[in-house]
Write a protein that holds these residues in place. Structure first.
Motif, PDB file in Angstrom:
ATOM      1  N   ASN A  33      34.986  37.068  44.527  1.00  0.00           N
ATOM      2  CA  ASN A  33      35.841  37.093  45.712  1.00  0.00           C
ATOM      3  C   ASN A  33      35.916  38.493  46.321  1.00  0.00           C
ATOM      4  O   ASN A  33      36.027  38.641  47.536  1.00  0.00           O
ATOM      5  N   GLU A  34      35.872  39.517  45.487  1.00  0.00           N
ATOM      6  CA  GLU A  34      35.905  40.902  45.956  1.00  0.00           C
ATOM      7  C   GLU A  34      34.505  41.403  46.330  1.00  0.00           C
ATOM      8  O   GLU A  34      34.351  42.549  46.723  1.00  0.00           O
ATOM      9  N   GLU A  35      33.510  40.530  46.158  1.00  0.00           N
ATOM     10  CA  GLU A  35      32.109  40.839  46.450  1.00  0.00           C
ATOM     11  C   GLU A  35      31.592  42.036  45.658  1.00  0.00           C
ATOM     12  O   GLU A  35      30.848  42.874  46.164  1.00  0.00           O
ATOM     13  N   ILE A  36      31.992  42.107  44.400  1.00  0.00           N
ATOM     14  CA  ILE A  36      31.486  43.131  43.476  1.00  0.00           C
ATOM     15  C   ILE A  36      30.404  42.455  42.639  1.00  0.00           C
ATOM     16  O   ILE A  36      30.594  42.133  41.465  1.00  0.00           O
ATOM     17  N   PHE A  37      29.271  42.234  43.268  1.00  0.00           N
ATOM     18  CA  PHE A  37      28.226  41.416  42.660  1.00  0.00           C
ATOM     19  C   PHE A  37      27.491  42.118  41.522  1.00  0.00           C
ATOM     20  O   PHE A  37      26.852  41.457  40.716  1.00  0.00           O
ATOM     21  N   GLU A  38      27.603  43.445  41.437  1.00  0.00           N
ATOM     22  CA  GLU A  38      26.962  44.161  40.326  1.00  0.00           C
ATOM     23  C   GLU A  38      27.590  43.742  38.992  1.00  0.00           C
ATOM     24  O   GLU A  38      26.914  43.660  37.977  1.00  0.00           O
ATOM     25  N   ASP A  39      28.902  43.471  39.013  1.00  0.00           N
ATOM     26  CA  ASP A  39      29.611  43.087  37.787  1.00  0.00           C
ATOM     27  C   ASP A  39      29.430  41.608  37.446  1.00  0.00           C
ATOM     28  O   ASP A  39      29.650  41.197  36.310  1.00  0.00           O
ATOM     29  N   VAL A  40      29.047  40.806  38.416  1.00  0.00           N
ATOM     30  CA  VAL A  40      28.891  39.367  38.204  1.00  0.00           C
ATOM     31  C   VAL A  40      27.818  39.101  37.155  1.00  0.00           C
ATOM     32  O   VAL A  40      28.008  38.269  36.251  1.00  0.00           O
ATOM     33  N   ASP A  41      26.712  39.803  37.241  1.00  0.00           N
ATOM     34  CA  ASP A  41      25.614  39.603  36.301  1.00  0.00           C
ATOM     35  C   ASP A  41      26.053  39.896  34.866  1.00  0.00           C
ATOM     36  O   ASP A  41      25.740  39.135  33.943  1.00  0.00           O
ATOM     37  N   ALA A  42      26.807  40.962  34.679  1.00  0.00           N
ATOM     38  CA  ALA A  42      27.294  41.312  33.337  1.00  0.00           C
ATOM     39  C   ALA A  42      28.235  40.232  32.805  1.00  0.00           C
ATOM     40  O   ALA A  42      28.177  39.878  31.620  1.00  0.00           O
ATOM     41  N   LYS A  43      29.074  39.700  33.668  1.00  0.00           N
ATOM     42  CA  LYS A  43      30.013  38.643  33.255  1.00  0.00           C
ATOM     43  C   LYS A  43      29.249  37.368  32.875  1.00  0.00           C
ATOM     44  O   LYS A  43      29.603  36.692  31.914  1.00  0.00           O
ATOM     45  N   LEU A  44      28.205  37.068  33.619  1.00  0.00           N
ATOM     46  CA  LEU A  44      27.398  35.884  33.285  1.00  0.00           C
ATOM     47  C   LEU A  44      26.714  36.071  31.934  1.00  0.00           C
ATOM     48  O   LEU A  44      26.610  35.117  31.148  1.00  0.00           O
ATOM     49  N   ASP A  45      26.256  37.291  31.643  1.00  0.00           N
ATOM     50  CA  ASP A  45      25.647  37.573  30.340  1.00  0.00           C
ATOM     51  C   ASP A  45      26.663  37.404  29.214  1.00  0.00           C
ATOM     52  O   ASP A  45      26.343  36.855  28.151  1.00  0.00           O
ATOM     53  N   GLU A  46      27.890  37.867  29.440  1.00  0.00           N
ATOM     54  CA  GLU A  46      28.949  37.708  28.429  1.00  0.00           C
ATOM     55  C   GLU A  46      29.206  36.226  28.160  1.00  0.00           C
ATOM     56  O   GLU A  46      29.355  35.820  27.004  1.00  0.00           O
ATOM     57  N   ARG A  47      29.266  35.457  29.215  1.00  0.00           N
ATOM     58  CA  ARG A  47      29.495  34.016  29.037  1.00  0.00           C
ATOM     59  C   ARG A  47      28.347  33.377  28.273  1.00  0.00           C
ATOM     60  O   ARG A  47      28.569  32.511  27.420  1.00  0.00           O
ATOM     61  N   GLN A  48      27.126  33.790  28.561  1.00  0.00           N
ATOM     62  CA  GLN A  48      25.965  33.225  27.874  1.00  0.00           C
ATOM     63  C   GLN A  48      26.032  33.512  26.368  1.00  0.00           C
ATOM     64  O   GLN A  48      25.703  32.654  25.558  1.00  0.00           O
ATOM     65  N   GLU A  49      26.456  34.706  26.010  1.00  0.00           N
ATOM     66  CA  GLU A  49      26.592  35.050  24.591  1.00  0.00           C
ATOM     67  C   GLU A  49      27.609  34.145  23.911  1.00  0.00           C
ATOM     68  O   GLU A  49      27.381  33.668  22.790  1.00  0.00           O
ATOM     69  N   ILE A  50      28.722  33.889  24.577  1.00  0.00           N
ATOM     70  CA  ILE A  50      29.750  33.003  24.020  1.00  0.00           C
ATOM     71  C   ILE A  50      29.206  31.591  23.869  1.00  0.00           C
ATOM     72  O   ILE A  50      29.434  30.926  22.856  1.00  0.00           O
ATOM     73  N   ILE A  51      28.467  31.127  24.851  1.00  0.00           N
ATOM     74  CA  ILE A  51      27.886  29.783  24.789  1.00  0.00           C
ATOM     75  C   ILE A  51      26.958  29.660  23.575  1.00  0.00           C
ATOM     76  O   ILE A  51      26.981  28.643  22.871  1.00  0.00           O
ATOM     77  N   GLN A  52      26.171  30.680  23.325  1.00  0.00           N
ATOM     78  CA  GLN A  52      25.257  30.634  22.183  1.00  0.00           C
ATOM     79  C   GLN A  52      26.026  30.566  20.857  1.00  0.00           C
ATOM     80  O   GLN A  52      25.646  29.815  19.947  1.00  0.00           O
ATOM     81  N   ILE A  53      27.099  31.315  20.746  1.00  0.00           N
ATOM     82  CA  ILE A  53      27.917  31.272  19.526  1.00  0.00           C
ATOM     83  C   ILE A  53      28.565  29.900  19.379  1.00  0.00           C
ATOM     84  O   ILE A  53      28.591  29.323  18.284  1.00  0.00           O
ATOM     85  N   ILE A  54      29.059  29.363  20.478  1.00  0.00           N
ATOM     86  CA  ILE A  54      29.698  28.042  20.440  1.00  0.00           C
ATOM     87  C   ILE A  54      28.694  26.968  20.032  1.00  0.00           C
ATOM     88  O   ILE A  54      29.034  26.049  19.281  1.00  0.00           O
ATOM     89  N   GLN A  55      27.474  27.084  20.494  1.00  0.00           N
ATOM     90  CA  GLN A  55      26.446  26.108  20.098  1.00  0.00           C
ATOM     91  C   GLN A  55      26.219  26.136  18.587  1.00  0.00           C
ATOM     92  O   GLN A  55      26.045  25.083  17.961  1.00  0.00           O
ATOM     93  N   LEU A  56      26.236  27.316  17.995  1.00  0.00           N
ATOM     94  CA  LEU A  56      26.098  27.416  16.540  1.00  0.00           C
ATOM     95  C   LEU A  56      27.293  26.784  15.832  1.00  0.00           C
ATOM     96  O   LEU A  56      27.131  26.064  14.837  1.00  0.00           O
ATOM     97  N   LEU A  57      28.490  27.065  16.349  1.00  0.00           N
ATOM     98  CA  LEU A  57      29.691  26.469  15.764  1.00  0.00           C
ATOM     99  C   LEU A  57      29.669  24.948  15.888  1.00  0.00           C
ATOM    100  O   LEU A  57      30.051  24.238  14.954  1.00  0.00           O
ATOM    101  N   ASP A  58      29.224  24.457  17.033  1.00  0.00           N
ATOM    102  CA  ASP A  58      29.140  23.005  17.235  1.00  0.00           C
ATOM    103  C   ASP A  58      28.178  22.366  16.238  1.00  0.00           C
ATOM    104  O   ASP A  58      28.456  21.301  15.683  1.00  0.00           O
ATOM    105  N   SER A  59      27.068  23.019  16.023  1.00  0.00           N
ATOM    106  CA  SER A  59      26.091  22.503  15.071  1.00  0.00           C
ATOM    107  C   SER A  59      26.683  22.453  13.665  1.00  0.00           C
ATOM    108  O   SER A  59      26.546  21.451  12.949  1.00  0.00           O
ATOM    109  N   GLU A  60      27.352  23.528  13.306  1.00  0.00           N
ATOM    110  CA  GLU A  60      27.998  23.596  11.990  1.00  0.00           C
ATOM    111  C   GLU A  60      29.086  22.522  11.874  1.00  0.00           C
ATOM    112  O   GLU A  60      29.201  21.834  10.847  1.00  0.00           O
TER     113      GLU A  60
END
Length: 154
Positions: A33-60
């Motif tokens: 919303n603030e059009e700070i698109f440089e930070d958007v990519d980093a936030k998407l990477d953080e979310r991707q890392e969480i998704i990968q951990i959650i996938q491992l937990l789901d499998s377990e």
């Protein structure tokens, strides 16, 4: 009973990650919303890392759940862990909220992506035109191709 507690522990970890995921998503919305698109990519990477951990937990979780489900007294024992159901409900709610936020910010990100594509195309065209006409202008003025040679003497 230890396996049942492990199910609860795995689910609690997933709940904590879902809360973190939701917070990152809210921050992502603010950045978009603030059009700070440089930070958007980093936030998407953080979310991707969480998704990968959650996938491992789901499998377990699924492996353990399937094992426990084979037991005769599964339905009687699982009710002794009401937090399991509460955690799952909260996890679903966190991801539902994150999804709704994603639906709001996706159009903003798509517009920015189109703007970036247009700017790249425009820059390429300008570079091609500039290179072509600069050489032709120099050739017309001097009657020959122009170049610079550097002779370094040692």
């Amino acid at each position: 009973m230890k396996d049942y507690q492990s199910l609860v522990d795995i689910t609690l970890n997933k709940l904590k990650l879902s809360i973190e995921f939701l917070e990152i998503t809210k921050d992502l919305k603010n950045k978009a919303n603030e059009e700070i698109f440089e930070d958007v990519d980093a936030k998407l990477d953080e979310r991707q890392e969480i998704i990968q951990i959650i996938q491992l937990l789901d499998s377990e979780f699924l492996t353990l759940f399937e094992k426990l489900k084979q037991e005769e007294d599964f339905e009687k024992n699982i009710v002794n862990y009401p937090k399991l159901s509460d955690y799952i409900t909260h996890i679903k709610d966190n991801f539902r909220q994150a999804y709704e936020i994603d639906q709001l910010i996706l159009p903003i990100l798509e517009i920015e992506l189109e703007n970036v594509k247009k700017n790249i195309k425009k820059s390429r065209n300008e570079a091609i035109v500039s290179e072509k006409y600069a050489q032709e202008s120099i050739k017309k003025m001097t009657g020959a191709s122009f170049g610079i040679f550097i002779d370094e003497m040692k």
